[in-house]
Design a protein around this motif. Structure first.
Motif, mmCIF file in Angstrom:
data_model
loop_
_atom_site.group_PDB
_atom_site.id
_atom_site.type_symbol
_atom_site.label_atom_id
_atom_site.label_comp_id
_atom_site.label_asym_id
_atom_site.label_seq_id
_atom_site.Cartn_x
_atom_site.Cartn_y
_atom_site.Cartn_z
ATOM 1 N N GLY A 97 9.482 -2.748 3.338
ATOM 2 C CA GLY A 97 10.824 -2.724 2.681
ATOM 3 C C GLY A 97 11.880 -3.699 2.907
ATOM 4 O O GLY A 97 12.994 -3.620 2.636
ATOM 5 N N GLU A 98 11.419 -4.728 3.698
ATOM 6 C CA GLU A 98 12.426 -5.639 4.290
ATOM 7 C C GLU A 98 12.400 -6.853 3.400
ATOM 8 O O GLU A 98 11.425 -6.864 2.429
ATOM 9 C CB GLU A 98 11.929 -6.263 5.545
ATOM 10 N N LEU A 99 13.490 -7.328 3.025
ATOM 11 C CA LEU A 99 13.757 -8.592 1.924
ATOM 12 C C LEU A 99 13.248 -9.944 2.698
ATOM 13 O O LEU A 99 13.573 -10.006 3.851
ATOM 14 C CB LEU A 99 15.295 -8.487 1.540
ATOM 15 N N LEU A 100 12.476 -10.534 2.052
ATOM 16 C CA LEU A 100 12.055 -11.761 2.501
ATOM 17 C C LEU A 100 12.871 -12.774 1.539
ATOM 18 O O LEU A 100 13.247 -14.102 2.167
ATOM 19 C CB LEU A 100 10.664 -11.836 2.257
ATOM 20 N N GLU A 101 13.166 -12.789 0.346
ATOM 21 C CA GLU A 101 13.911 -13.791 -0.220
ATOM 22 C C GLU A 101 14.743 -12.948 -1.305
ATOM 23 O O GLU A 101 14.396 -12.125 -2.085
ATOM 24 C CB GLU A 101 13.083 -14.573 -1.089
ATOM 25 N N VAL A 102 15.893 -13.257 -1.476
ATOM 26 C CA VAL A 102 16.857 -12.960 -2.723
ATOM 27 C C VAL A 102 17.332 -14.191 -3.245
ATOM 28 O O VAL A 102 18.002 -14.913 -2.710
ATOM 29 C CB VAL A 102 17.955 -11.895 -2.318
ATOM 30 N N GLN A 103 17.064 -14.411 -4.700
ATOM 31 C CA GLN A 103 17.482 -15.293 -5.115
ATOM 32 C C GLN A 103 18.207 -14.926 -6.675
ATOM 33 O O GLN A 103 17.468 -14.220 -7.434
ATOM 34 C CB GLN A 103 16.550 -16.588 -5.585
ATOM 35 N N GLY A 104 19.679 -15.229 -6.966
ATOM 36 C CA GLY A 104 19.999 -14.850 -8.253
ATOM 37 C C GLY A 104 21.049 -15.849 -8.625
ATOM 38 O O GLY A 104 21.483 -16.629 -8.026
ATOM 39 N N ASN B 184 15.593 -12.756 -8.506
ATOM 40 C CA ASN B 184 14.306 -12.448 -8.039
ATOM 41 C C ASN B 184 14.256 -12.200 -6.704
ATOM 42 O O ASN B 184 15.087 -12.679 -5.889
ATOM 43 C CB ASN B 184 13.477 -13.752 -8.186
ATOM 44 N N VAL B 185 13.246 -11.073 -6.447
ATOM 45 C CA VAL B 185 13.614 -10.371 -4.781
ATOM 46 C C VAL B 185 12.152 -10.506 -4.422
ATOM 47 O O VAL B 185 11.262 -9.905 -5.312
ATOM 48 C CB VAL B 185 14.272 -9.159 -4.999
ATOM 49 N N VAL B 186 12.007 -10.763 -3.315
ATOM 50 C CA VAL B 186 10.495 -10.726 -2.680
ATOM 51 C C VAL B 186 10.722 -9.797 -1.328
ATOM 52 O O VAL B 186 11.732 -10.093 -0.453
ATOM 53 C CB VAL B 186 10.075 -12.107 -2.262
ATOM 54 N N GLY B 187 9.981 -9.183 -1.067
ATOM 55 C CA GLY B 187 9.916 -8.113 0.057
ATOM 56 C C GLY B 187 8.620 -7.623 0.560
ATOM 57 O O GLY B 187 7.469 -8.307 -0.062
#
Length: 79
Positions: A34-41, A27-30
């Motif tokens: 275009g900046e990433l706020l959260e990356v969970q994998g 899951n990716v939140v931006g």
């Protein structure tokens, strides 16, 4: 935005069945910039390589940008 690898293929916006069967899901939140706020994998069934991670994050960012444009269009309403 959800992204995953299923049968070796990177997929964007996984549905439940795809997410359940994915070898890797993320899951990716931006934001609009275009900046990433959260990356969970999680690598559920197979290890994840750097190139796959980069491709998945890039795919998610493209999907987030498209979603943002659709949200702006919905807010603006009919022309």
């Amino acid at each position: 935005m959800s992204v995953g690898i299923l049968s070796g293929q990177a997929l964007l916006d996984l549905d439940y069945e795809e997410d359940f069967a994915a070898e890797v899901d993320m899951n990716v939140v931006g934001n609009a910039a275009g900046e990433l706020l959260e990356v969970q994998g999680t690598a559920e069934e197979a290890a994840l390589h750097d190139a796959q991670l980069s491709a998945m994050v890039g795919m998610a960012q493209k999907g987030l940008a498209e979603l943002h444009q659709k949200q702006l269009a919905a807010i603006a309403g009919p022309s």
